[in-house]
Write a protein that holds these residues in place. Sequence first.
Motif, PDB file in Angstrom:
ATOM      1  N   UNK A 134       0.870  -1.179   0.000  1.00  0.00           N
ATOM      2  CA  UNK A 134       0.000   0.000   0.000  1.00  0.00           C
ATOM      3  C   UNK A 134       0.907   1.230   0.000  1.00  0.00           C
ATOM      4  N   UNK A 135       0.866   1.987  -1.082  1.00  0.00           N
ATOM      5  CA  UNK A 135       1.708   3.179  -1.199  1.00  0.00           C
ATOM      6  C   UNK A 135       1.051   4.332  -0.455  1.00  0.00           C
ATOM      7  N   UNK A 136       1.770   4.901   0.513  1.00  0.00           N
ATOM      8  CA  UNK A 136       1.224   5.945   1.371  1.00  0.00           C
ATOM      9  C   UNK A 136       1.512   7.338   0.837  1.00  0.00           C
ATOM     10  N   UNK A 137       2.707   7.531   0.282  1.00  0.00           N
ATOM     11  CA  UNK A 137       3.065   8.841  -0.267  1.00  0.00           C
ATOM     12  C   UNK A 137       4.221   8.675  -1.239  1.00  0.00           C
ATOM     13  N   UNK A 196      14.914  12.053   1.995  1.00  0.00           N
ATOM     14  CA  UNK A 196      13.501  11.665   1.985  1.00  0.00           C
ATOM     15  C   UNK A 196      12.949  11.572   3.402  1.00  0.00           C
ATOM     16  N   UNK A 197      13.756  11.028   4.300  1.00  0.00           N
ATOM     17  CA  UNK A 197      13.293  10.871   5.676  1.00  0.00           C
ATOM     18  C   UNK A 197      12.962  12.211   6.310  1.00  0.00           C
ATOM     19  N   UNK A 198      13.731  13.254   5.965  1.00  0.00           N
ATOM     20  CA  UNK A 198      13.446  14.588   6.498  1.00  0.00           C
ATOM     21  C   UNK A 198      12.112  15.102   5.969  1.00  0.00           C
ATOM     22  N   UNK A 199      11.865  14.827   4.686  1.00  0.00           N
ATOM     23  CA  UNK A 199      10.590  15.262   4.087  1.00  0.00           C
ATOM     24  C   UNK A 199       9.396  14.552   4.724  1.00  0.00           C
ATOM     25  N   UNK A 200       9.579  13.248   4.981  1.00  0.00           N
ATOM     26  CA  UNK A 200       8.481  12.445   5.508  1.00  0.00           C
ATOM     27  C   UNK A 200       8.151  12.772   6.963  1.00  0.00           C
ATOM     28  N   UNK A 201       9.050  13.491   7.643  1.00  0.00           N
ATOM     29  CA  UNK A 201       8.846  13.780   9.071  1.00  0.00           C
ATOM     30  C   UNK A 201       7.600  14.618   9.341  1.00  0.00           C
ATOM     31  N   UNK A 202       7.136  15.344   8.319  1.00  0.00           N
ATOM     32  CA  UNK A 202       5.947  16.191   8.531  1.00  0.00           C
ATOM     33  C   UNK A 202       4.679  15.350   8.696  1.00  0.00           C
ATOM     34  N   UNK A 203       4.778  14.066   8.330  1.00  0.00           N
ATOM     35  CA  UNK A 203       3.633  13.164   8.466  1.00  0.00           C
ATOM     36  C   UNK A 203       3.833  12.279   9.691  1.00  0.00           C
ATOM     37  N   UNK A 251      11.744  16.212  -5.062  1.00  0.00           N
ATOM     38  CA  UNK A 251      11.745  17.061  -3.873  1.00  0.00           C
ATOM     39  C   UNK A 251      10.371  17.482  -3.392  1.00  0.00           C
ATOM     40  N   UNK A 252       9.320  17.070  -4.111  1.00  0.00           N
ATOM     41  CA  UNK A 252       7.948  17.443  -3.732  1.00  0.00           C
ATOM     42  C   UNK A 252       7.231  16.202  -3.189  1.00  0.00           C
ATOM     43  N   UNK A 253       6.667  16.321  -2.002  1.00  0.00           N
ATOM     44  CA  UNK A 253       5.969  15.206  -1.370  1.00  0.00           C
ATOM     45  C   UNK A 253       4.523  15.175  -1.839  1.00  0.00           C
ATOM     46  N   UNK A 254       4.151  14.077  -2.499  1.00  0.00           N
ATOM     47  CA  UNK A 254       2.786  13.921  -2.998  1.00  0.00           C
ATOM     48  C   UNK A 254       2.039  12.931  -2.117  1.00  0.00           C
ATOM     49  N   UNK A 255       0.901  13.373  -1.614  1.00  0.00           N
ATOM     50  CA  UNK A 255       0.093  12.480  -0.803  1.00  0.00           C
ATOM     51  C   UNK A 255      -1.265  12.230  -1.458  1.00  0.00           C
ATOM     52  N   UNK A 256      -1.521  12.960  -2.529  1.00  0.00           N
ATOM     53  CA  UNK A 256      -2.776  12.810  -3.252  1.00  0.00           C
ATOM     54  C   UNK A 256      -2.488  12.174  -4.610  1.00  0.00           C
ATOM     55  N   UNK A 257      -2.800  10.892  -4.725  1.00  0.00           N
ATOM     56  CA  UNK A 257      -2.568  10.158  -5.967  1.00  0.00           C
ATOM     57  C   UNK A 257      -3.473   8.941  -5.984  1.00  0.00           C
ATOM     58  N   UNK A 258      -3.480   8.235  -7.091  1.00  0.00           N
ATOM     59  CA  UNK A 258      -4.336   7.058  -7.204  1.00  0.00           C
ATOM     60  C   UNK A 258      -3.607   5.919  -7.878  1.00  0.00           C
ATOM     61  N   UNK A 259      -4.332   4.849  -8.164  1.00  0.00           N
ATOM     62  CA  UNK A 259      -3.724   3.681  -8.796  1.00  0.00           C
ATOM     63  C   UNK A 259      -3.336   3.945 -10.244  1.00  0.00           C
ATOM     64  N   UNK A 260      -3.790   5.097 -10.779  1.00  0.00           N
ATOM     65  CA  UNK A 260      -3.413   5.449 -12.151  1.00  0.00           C
ATOM     66  C   UNK A 260      -2.133   6.294 -12.198  1.00  0.00           C
ATOM     67  N   UNK A 261      -1.513   6.527 -11.042  1.00  0.00           N
ATOM     68  CA  UNK A 261      -0.264   7.301 -10.977  1.00  0.00           C
ATOM     69  C   UNK A 261       0.901   6.424 -11.416  1.00  0.00           C
ATOM     70  N   UNK A 262       1.773   6.966 -12.271  1.00  0.00           N
ATOM     71  CA  UNK A 262       2.907   6.191 -12.791  1.00  0.00           C
ATOM     72  C   UNK A 262       4.099   6.224 -11.841  1.00  0.00           C
ATOM     73  N   UNK A 263       4.839   5.136 -11.836  1.00  0.00           N
ATOM     74  CA  UNK A 263       6.070   5.030 -11.049  1.00  0.00           C
ATOM     75  C   UNK A 263       7.225   5.497 -11.924  1.00  0.00           C
ATOM     76  N   UNK A 264       7.936   6.522 -11.477  1.00  0.00           N
ATOM     77  CA  UNK A 264       9.016   7.108 -12.266  1.00  0.00           C
ATOM     78  C   UNK A 264      10.372   6.901 -11.592  1.00  0.00           C
ATOM     79  N   UNK A 265      11.413   6.957 -12.390  1.00  0.00           N
ATOM     80  CA  UNK A 265      12.774   6.803 -11.876  1.00  0.00           C
ATOM     81  C   UNK A 265      13.069   7.907 -10.859  1.00  0.00           C
ATOM     82  N   UNK A 266      13.659   7.519  -9.745  1.00  0.00           N
ATOM     83  CA  UNK A 266      14.017   8.486  -8.715  1.00  0.00           C
ATOM     84  C   UNK A 266      12.937   8.727  -7.682  1.00  0.00           C
ATOM     85  N   UNK A 267      11.742   8.160  -7.921  1.00  0.00           N
ATOM     86  CA  UNK A 267      10.679   8.309  -6.926  1.00  0.00           C
ATOM     87  C   UNK A 267      11.073   7.612  -5.623  1.00  0.00           C
ATOM     88  N   UNK A 268      10.670   8.199  -4.536  1.00  0.00           N
ATOM     89  CA  UNK A 268      10.822   7.547  -3.227  1.00  0.00           C
ATOM     90  C   UNK A 268       9.423   7.316  -2.674  1.00  0.00           C
TER      91      UNK A 268
END
Length: 592
Positions: free
Chosen positions: A245-248, A300-307, A253-270
Amino acid sequence: MDLIITFSIILFGVFLFVRDYFSIDTTSILIMAMFIVAGVLSPEEGFSGFNNPATITLGCIFVVSGGVFHSGILEGLSTKIVKIAKTNYLIALIVFCCISGFFSAFINDTAVVALLLPIALKVCRETNIKPSKLLMPISFAALFGGTCTLIGTSTNILISSYAKKYNVEEFGMFEFSGAALCLLLIGFAYIFIIAPFLLPKNRDENDDFTKKAESYITELFIEDDCKDLNKVLGKSQLVNDFHVNVLSILRNGVLKHSFGLDTRILKGDILKIIVPPETLSQLLNFDGYTVKGNNRMKVAEEKFKSFNLYEVIIPFGSSLSGASLKEINFRRQYNSSVIAIRHRGQNKFDKLTNIKLREGDMMLILGQAEEINNLESNSLIVRLSEYEKKKTNYRKAIPAVLIGIGVILAASLNITSILVSAMVGALLMVLTGILKPIEAYKSVEWKVIFMMAGVLSMGTALEKVGGASLIADFIKESLGQYDAQITLSLIYLVTFISTNLISSKATAALMAPIVITLSNAMSISERPFLIAVMFACSLTFMTPMSYPTNTMVYAPGNYKFKDFLKVGTPLNLIIWISASFIIPYFFPFNTN
């Protein structure tokens, strides 16, 4: 023919209530619609529940109660409650039960329990008290408190409305307080002396619930040789084979939390994910993913700390109830992810999107404080973790309390009816700025309003086709050899058993016209029978679904269904026997 149709619809409605196919309000409206379609009731008669004085009064009381509640006056007591309750278990039990009982007499009991839940859990975390030893008594105390005044529960208002409809004098604000307080003292004696030995010593699984979910969470870095590269999530091996289950998503450098199963997986994504433990080891060996721990993950861990993770519960009346996370589109709508659900006593960590949420379900949400605050302010959730005392706004709190007292005094001194005093109080809450109009609307538990309007049609139909008289005559003939007190006792027994199976409002709507007709046939006062129905509908302890406050403490207390039977059944029997003697003492059968 209408009589047969009416009984058939009522029996079908009881079946739906027991089986819980739909929410209670939906079932109530469905029953009303069936009466109208079948021609038993005209549209005007069917929809009359919406302009019934009981429904209107209840809506206004919700606003008045909401004004007092949102002013923070109750939360101002939280520090003192925690300080005193931490002394020892018995002191904590007495403090929480007394506060729950007192405020539930004047304020919506579900709101009182919702406020006390996180405070009680805070006390439990800071002491050796198990939540299972404290939360059920808080709910039971709220039920006892609700019977002490006319505005204590919606059932009281409903029964009083029926009395007026049948030309019986309405009940006063404190008319039945004497009898209710006697039952409260008996109930509290049971809760303080006997219940501690019956309450389960369940291990507090709330922390384990969180820790277990946290152990499933990790981050993945998408390499250039990943087989899922450029695939949409819904068709990726990550989701379909590893059940992740993908949470974010952290992308450029931009944290996306709004996406769906139609979102593509791209190189460099965390990707921040929750992964079942049985597939985690396989994922570690899957080419193209780098799991948390690599140096490139530090940013990435620093970015995720806001959640953060938040433990919440779905309260009675929440619009989240009855729908799945997929239907709500929870992630996109609230910019948060649900990573675990405690549903009907079972912890769920995977395949969450299709689970139908229910009132009383606990959820573990990964989100930002702002979004969680927004969910809580809209009464969609009650936060259980990270409880913090909110500052009391005395500029609003003092006028709110004064308005609430004014509503009670105006009705109790017979200056005006409870309908008028509640209406004026609700308007004053808005006109004085204590509540904004939108806050006033949110204070109303519309689920209860629609349920009330729907179940009132059952009583109307039963009366119109002569069903109430038929049942009353049958009871009189069957119990004719017994005196009035035994008849009252049996009515109480049937009512509280029915309430544990179906809605208290539905039971009240069915029983009120029957007992009024029965008392007339027996040439005795209607009041003791109406009080018996009123108390029996509210004082229900045997199941977690019998009353909203029981449902609310079910998951946080880690209770099993049998725990309510073990603790609640003896209490229900004691109160039944006690009420059989106490009610006639305060409300004699003799009409002279």
